[in-house]
Motif scaffolding. Structure first.
Motif, PDB file in Angstrom:
ATOM      1  N   TRP A   1     -15.006 -44.233  26.651  1.00  0.00           N
ATOM      2  CA  TRP A   1     -16.053 -44.752  27.861  1.00  0.00           C
ATOM      3  C   TRP A   1     -15.803 -43.836  29.097  1.00  0.00           C
ATOM      4  CZ3 TRP A   1     -17.139 -50.712  27.088  1.00  0.00           C
ATOM      5  CH2 TRP A   1     -17.624 -50.441  25.748  1.00  0.00           C
ATOM      6  N   LYS A   2     -16.939 -43.664  30.205  1.00  0.00           N
ATOM      7  CA  LYS A   2     -16.693 -42.968  31.176  1.00  0.00           C
ATOM      8  C   LYS A   2     -16.452 -44.167  32.220  1.00  0.00           C
ATOM      9  CE  LYS A   2     -19.421 -39.324  29.282  1.00  0.00           C
ATOM     10  NZ  LYS A   2     -19.938 -40.154  28.227  1.00  0.00           N
ATOM     11  N   PHE A   3     -14.850 -44.354  32.111  1.00  0.00           N
ATOM     12  CA  PHE A   3     -14.500 -45.749  32.993  1.00  0.00           C
ATOM     13  C   PHE A   3     -14.002 -45.044  34.331  1.00  0.00           C
ATOM     14  CE2 PHE A   3     -13.186 -48.236  29.663  1.00  0.00           C
ATOM     15  CZ  PHE A   3     -14.263 -49.378  29.766  1.00  0.00           C
ATOM     16  N   ASN A   4     -13.955 -43.701  34.254  1.00  0.00           N
ATOM     17  CA  ASN A   4     -13.258 -43.075  35.504  1.00  0.00           C
ATOM     18  C   ASN A   4     -14.873 -42.052  36.543  1.00  0.00           C
ATOM     19  OD1 ASN A   4     -11.103 -44.400  35.564  1.00  0.00           O
ATOM     20  ND2 ASN A   4     -10.353 -43.119  34.069  1.00  0.00           N
ATOM     21  N   ASP A   5     -15.390 -41.714  35.837  1.00  0.00           N
ATOM     22  CA  ASP A   5     -16.578 -41.158  35.773  1.00  0.00           C
ATOM     23  C   ASP A   5     -17.547 -41.574  37.542  1.00  0.00           C
ATOM     24  OD1 ASP A   5     -15.821 -39.512  34.104  1.00  0.00           O
ATOM     25  OD2 ASP A   5     -17.959 -39.811  33.053  1.00  0.00           O
TER      26      ASP A   5
END
Length: 260
Positions: A256-260
């Motif tokens: 999952w793209k938590f840090n984008d």
């Protein structure tokens, strides 16, 4: 008490005077030295609650004690009972903790609500092999006589073989005659749940109140579950753990793209 015999902690959630724990104590006295620390009143459905905003009392119960065992009634929850037993009452860590025999089922989803099983799980947290025992009979007059050989045998096996770190056993016994029980079946927790409802009423003062009700629904068709075993006359044994991590989802979750 002697150091040659296993040291056994007995607790429950139905209260220290409940017939189920009285039967469990008598069985454990055949196996080792017994210390009982149990709630002074019923604590069913308490789950893994602990007392943090109130005092806890834990007093000897002289009318039950004799030379073979000691008993204490505790004002706290089942989990409190285990904590106090290990840290304040017992002279050393017990070789095993047994909880029950509960009046009613703790199979399937019931395990997360159960004070009986939470006491066993708390023992597991403390590094103590533990078992929760339940009989599928909610009556205060339940007959526990047919439970004895299964409770004794399963406890002996745990004493002999131990349990993996973080694992405790959830044992449920059907409400049957001794001759009708098919044996012991090891399995998994059934994927079932309570479909709940609240019965709303109004008291004479005009204030609304609620009674929780519901229906137990088992949609799991597997023949390797606790519910299948119990429905087919077996004593159900399920290994459970207090690590609630969904390990199978970690790799996917990391995508999952938590840090984008």
């Amino acid at each position: 008490m002697t150091d040659q015999k296993p040291l056994i902690l007995v607790t429950n959630d139905d209260g220290i005077t409940a017939p189920g724990i009285r039967k469990l104590i008598s069985i454990m006295q055949e196996l080792g030295d017994v210390v009982v620390v149990a709630p002074d009143s019923p604590q069913s459905g308490m789950g893994h609650a602990i007392t943090v905003n109130d005092t806890i009392y834990c007093d000897p119960v002289k009318e039950f004690q004799d030379d073979t065992h000691k008993e204490y009634r505790c004002s706290g929850t089942p989990a409190d009972c285990v904590k106090i037993a290990v840290q304040e009452i017992m002279h050393r860590k017990p070789d095993i903790c047994v909880s029950g025999i509960n009046h009613g089922s703790n199979s399937s989803i019931n395990v997360i609500y159960s004070g009986t099983m939470s006491a066993a799980v708390e023992a597991g947290v403390e590094g103590i092999p533990a078992i929760g025992f339940s009989l599928l009979d909610y009556s205060i007059d339940a007959d526990f006589s047919h439970c004895a050989p299964y409770v004794k045998k399963i406890t002996q096996e745990v004493l002999q073989n131990g349990l993996p770190k973080g694992v405790v056993l959830n044992v449920n016994i059907p409400k049957l005659k001794a001759s009708e029980i098919s044996g012991i079946k090891v399995g998994r927790q059934a994927n079932a749940q309570w479909v709940e409802d609240f019965d709303k009423r109004t008291n004479p003062m005009g204030r609304d109140y609620y009674w929780l009700s519901g229906e137990f629904v088992n949609e799991d068709q597997g023949e390797d579950t606790d519910e299948w075993a119990l429905a087919n006359g077996y004593v159900s044994v399920v290994p459970v753990q207090f690590d609630l991590t969904a390990h199978h989802f970690i790799e996917k979750l990391n995508d999952w793209k938590f840090n984008d």
